[in-house]
Design an enzyme around this catalytic site. Sequence first.
Site, PDB file in Angstrom:
ATOM      1  N   ASP A  12       0.844  -1.182   0.000  1.00  0.00           N
ATOM      2  CA  ASP A  12       0.000   0.000   0.000  1.00  0.00           C
ATOM      3  C   ASP A  12       0.889   1.245   0.000  1.00  0.00           C
ATOM      4  OD1 ASP A  12      -2.534   1.475   0.459  1.00  0.00           O
ATOM      5  OD2 ASP A  12      -1.638   1.869   2.417  1.00  0.00           O
ATOM      6  N   ASP A  14      -0.118   5.140   0.901  1.00  0.00           N
ATOM      7  CA  ASP A  14      -0.289   6.154   1.945  1.00  0.00           C
ATOM      8  C   ASP A  14      -0.279   5.539   3.334  1.00  0.00           C
ATOM      9  OD1 ASP A  14      -0.834   8.478   0.133  1.00  0.00           O
ATOM     10  OD2 ASP A  14      -2.488   7.185  -0.465  1.00  0.00           O
TER      11      ASP A  14
END
Length: 185
Positions: A12, A14
């Site tokens: 991922d 952020d």
Amino acid sequence: MREPKLQAVFIDRDGTLGGSDEVQYPGAFELFPFTPGALNTLKSIGLKLYGFTNQPGISRGEATEEAFRIEMLEFGFDGVYICPHQHNEGCHCRKPNPGMLIRAAQENNLDLSKCAVIGDRWTDMVAADRAGCMKVLVMTGAGNAALNEYRNKWLDTVPGYIAGDFADAVTYIEQYVRGVEEPMI
């Protein structure tokens, strides 16, 4: 030649690689200082790296999918999978759905049971669980909130490892690949 324990890691953006639990658009996003070295460690042990991220700001016209893709490829990813849809659009790719993982597996000839997901949100862990991937939750970004959500709402999805940060997650995966750790799926 023996088959590798892991083929790839899905990561991922952020809150996991840098930034915070809020979206920062390309150009403003900053990696954590340890992230480049950790990404290189994963590559050095023969793993493919794929970014996978929900970015609803794309469908609102706040950024472009291409800007995210270019930025993430510059981080060293072998491929990038982005869901540009809003929460309420009901697409198959938006995490917690496993659509991005399934698409990546099809396009890259991956066995998802030999892949890991590193993320800071419960949606990352649920997508990984639904796809049969190893799950590593980081406590940066939304990690603390995700762990509280885990305890209260998604008890059937258990991270294989809870890491302090991305560097810790990479150490865990490296030890697993080298035969030191046995993770929970």
